[in-house]
Design an enzyme around this catalytic site. Structure first.
Site, PDB file in Angstrom:
ATOM      1  N   TYR A  95      12.212   7.058  14.741  1.00  0.00           N
ATOM      2  CA  TYR A  95      12.011   7.179  13.294  1.00  0.00           C
ATOM      3  C   TYR A  95      13.122   8.046  12.669  1.00  0.00           C
ATOM      4  CZ  TYR A  95       9.423   8.154   8.934  1.00  0.00           C
ATOM      5  OH  TYR A  95       9.038   8.273   7.622  1.00  0.00           O
TER       6      TYR A  95
ATOM      7  N   ASN B 266      11.673   0.625   0.626  1.00  0.00           N
ATOM      8  CA  ASN B 266      10.592   1.552   1.004  1.00  0.00           C
ATOM      9  C   ASN B 266       9.909   1.184   2.322  1.00  0.00           C
ATOM     10  OD1 ASN B 266       8.134   3.425   0.341  1.00  0.00           O
ATOM     11  ND2 ASN B 266       7.233   1.383   0.548  1.00  0.00           N
TER      12      ASN B 266
ATOM     13  N   ARG C 268       0.850  -1.202   0.000  1.00  0.00           N
ATOM     14  CA  ARG C 268       0.000   0.000   0.000  1.00  0.00           C
ATOM     15  C   ARG C 268       0.881   1.246   0.000  1.00  0.00           C
ATOM     16  NH1 ARG C 268      -0.505   1.316   5.665  1.00  0.00           N
ATOM     17  NH2 ARG C 268       0.349  -0.409   6.865  1.00  0.00           N
TER      18      ARG C 268
HETATM   19  P1  NAP Z   1       2.440   3.003   4.783  1.00  0.00           P
HETATM   20  O1  NAP Z   1       1.243   3.416   4.014  1.00  0.00           O
HETATM   21  O2  NAP Z   1       2.325   2.742   6.238  1.00  0.00           O
HETATM   22  O3  NAP Z   1       3.111   1.746   4.052  1.00  0.00           O
HETATM   23  C1  NAP Z   1       4.243   1.109   4.605  1.00  0.00           C
HETATM   24  C2  NAP Z   1       4.497  -0.165   3.859  1.00  0.00           C
HETATM   25  O4  NAP Z   1       5.592  -0.865   4.498  1.00  0.00           O
HETATM   26  C3  NAP Z   1       3.310  -1.109   3.887  1.00  0.00           C
HETATM   27  O5  NAP Z   1       3.194  -1.773   2.669  1.00  0.00           O
HETATM   28  C4  NAP Z   1       3.693  -2.066   4.998  1.00  0.00           C
HETATM   29  O6  NAP Z   1       3.044  -3.331   4.898  1.00  0.00           O
HETATM   30  C5  NAP Z   1       5.161  -2.202   4.754  1.00  0.00           C
HETATM   31  N1  NAP Z   1       5.875  -2.793   5.878  1.00  0.00           N
HETATM   32  C6  NAP Z   1       5.772  -2.499   7.199  1.00  0.00           C
HETATM   33  N2  NAP Z   1       6.565  -3.293   7.925  1.00  0.00           N
HETATM   34  C7  NAP Z   1       7.195  -4.126   7.051  1.00  0.00           C
HETATM   35  C8  NAP Z   1       8.117  -5.183   7.196  1.00  0.00           C
HETATM   36  N3  NAP Z   1       8.581  -5.556   8.381  1.00  0.00           N
HETATM   37  N4  NAP Z   1       8.534  -5.835   6.071  1.00  0.00           N
HETATM   38  C9  NAP Z   1       8.057  -5.484   4.845  1.00  0.00           C
HETATM   39  N5  NAP Z   1       7.180  -4.496   4.659  1.00  0.00           N
HETATM   40  C10 NAP Z   1       6.750  -3.815   5.751  1.00  0.00           C
HETATM   41  O7  NAP Z   1       3.585   4.107   4.668  1.00  0.00           O
HETATM   42  P2  NAP Z   1       3.919   5.162   3.507  1.00  0.00           P
HETATM   43  O8  NAP Z   1       3.439   6.482   3.949  1.00  0.00           O
HETATM   44  O9  NAP Z   1       3.535   4.613   2.184  1.00  0.00           O
HETATM   45  O10 NAP Z   1       5.511   5.198   3.640  1.00  0.00           O
HETATM   46  C11 NAP Z   1       6.374   4.456   2.799  1.00  0.00           C
HETATM   47  C12 NAP Z   1       7.812   4.864   3.135  1.00  0.00           C
HETATM   48  O11 NAP Z   1       7.956   6.282   2.964  1.00  0.00           O
HETATM   49  C13 NAP Z   1       8.193   4.572   4.589  1.00  0.00           C
HETATM   50  O12 NAP Z   1       9.521   4.133   4.663  1.00  0.00           O
HETATM   51  C14 NAP Z   1       8.053   5.930   5.263  1.00  0.00           C
HETATM   52  O13 NAP Z   1       8.864   6.058   6.390  1.00  0.00           O
HETATM   53  C15 NAP Z   1       8.488   6.862   4.140  1.00  0.00           C
HETATM   54  N6  NAP Z   1       8.001   8.224   4.290  1.00  0.00           N
HETATM   55  C16 NAP Z   1       6.656   8.504   4.292  1.00  0.00           C
HETATM   56  C17 NAP Z   1       6.245   9.828   4.459  1.00  0.00           C
HETATM   57  C18 NAP Z   1       4.810  10.218   4.461  1.00  0.00           C
HETATM   58  O14 NAP Z   1       4.521  11.417   4.642  1.00  0.00           O
HETATM   59  N7  NAP Z   1       3.877   9.307   4.255  1.00  0.00           N
HETATM   60  C19 NAP Z   1       7.201  10.843   4.631  1.00  0.00           C
HETATM   61  C20 NAP Z   1       8.545  10.504   4.637  1.00  0.00           C
HETATM   62  C21 NAP Z   1       8.942   9.194   4.458  1.00  0.00           C
HETATM   63  P3  NAP Z   1       1.602  -3.555   5.618  1.00  0.00           P
HETATM   64  O15 NAP Z   1       0.617  -3.061   4.666  1.00  0.00           O
HETATM   65  O16 NAP Z   1       1.555  -4.995   5.833  1.00  0.00           O
HETATM   66  O17 NAP Z   1       1.654  -2.830   6.919  1.00  0.00           O
END
Ligand code: NAP
Length: 248
Positions: free
Chosen positions: A156, A91, A14
């Site tokens: 984080y 990611n 996702r």
């Molecule tokens: P998200 O919607 O919470 O998605 C995170 C993804 O990582 C999900 O597919 C999740 O799987 C997976 N995941 C979690 N634990 C895992 C594990 N142990 N092994 C494999 N996969 C795992 O987050 P997002 O907002 O898309 O963020 C994606 C990346 O961008 C992250 O690294 C986050 O820190 C970074 N980021 C996001 C933002 C933001 O504003 N959203 C800003 C800066 C950086 P499940 O679906 O099973 O939980």
């Protein structure tokens, strides 16, 4: 079945990972969609449908990135299915936000283990194959929080800052093998990860964003595609900040 380009994206069930998969699919790449647990298989299948709807091939792979053996097993399977792994997008990430006074060692360790150690595991597993191929691209999804810190996000921030240091070391260690490593550092992006933040926090972020909107998942995916492309062949060890001016 060998294809011209194959991409392994961790945490692609996702959010940003799913969108990166969709954008790569438009280029006809083989997309290896990683997800952590059986319970998330349905979401991963949804990503696979999105990929196939765009005429690309792909497959889903269950592996918790914090488990090295599981990651190595996944990489073996991807190599068998795709023929090669040309691009790794590290990611997968989680948050467990708390002020340090309330943060437990478990909160700290869990975030570091998935975000940072997970990225190390994936790097270790794919670079063997990339070294043999004498080419490869690694893109780490870090965060501006890893550069500027944030109250309530020490775990984080440390994990995302650590990814930047990991990336620069990988760039130095593997550059002579034609493997580049770069980070994308998103600012505030609209996803499930950010939708539950308190209004006060989102208002505060928005007041600092020069381009007066929050980022989209496409904004991040486009930066990842650029760093994975031939046009970025001479860029390595860099952090591409995609934050609409938040950190200016
Ligand atoms: P998200 O919607 O919470 O998605 C995170 C993804 O990582 C999900 O597919 C999740 O799987 C997976 N995941 C979690 N634990 C895992 C594990 N142990 N092994 C494999 N996969 C795992 O987050 P997002 O907002 O898309 O963020 C994606 C990346 O961008 C992250 O690294 C986050 O820190 C970074 N980021 C996001 C933002 C933001 O504003 N959203 C800003 C800066 C950086 P499940 O679906 O099973 O939980």
């Amino acid at each position: 079945m060998a294809v011209t380009k194959s991409v392994l994206i961790t945490g692609a069930s996702r959010g940003i990972g799913q969108q990166i998969a969709v954008q790569f699919a438009k280029q006809g790449a083989f997309i290896a969609i990683n997800y952590p647990f059986e319970s998330e298989k349905e979401n991963a299948m949804q990503t696979l449908h999105e990929v196939q709807n765009r005429g690309s091939q792909g497959q889903i792979y269950e592996a918790d990135v914090s488990n090295l053996a599981a990651v190595e097993d996944m990489v073996k399977k991807v190599k068998m299915d795709a023929g090669s792994i040309d691009v790794l997008v590290a990611n997968a990430g989680i948050t467990k936000d708390k002020l340090i006074m309330r943060m437990t060692s478990e909160d700290w360790n869990q975030v570091l283990q998935i975000n940072l150690t997970g990225a190390f595991h994936c790097t270790k597993a794919v670079t063997k194959e990339m070294m043999q191929a004498k080419k490869g691209r690694i893109v780490y999804i870090s965060s501006v929080i890893g550069m500027i810190g944030n109250a309530g996000q020490a775990n984080y921030a440390a994990s995302k800052g650590g990814m930047i240091a990991l990336c620069k070391s990988v760039a130095k260690e593997f550059g002579s093998r034609n493997i580049t490593a770069n980070c994308v550092a998103p600012g505030y992006i609209l996803t499930e990860m950010t939708q539950n933040l308190p209004k006060e926090a989102t208002d505060q972020f928005m007041s600092r964003v020069s381009i007066k909107r929050f980022g989209t998942m496409e904004d991040i995916a486009h930066a990842v595609l650029f760093l994975s492309s031939d046009q970025a062949a001479y860029i390595t060890g860099q952090v591409l900040v995609v934050d609409g001016g938040l950190t200016l």
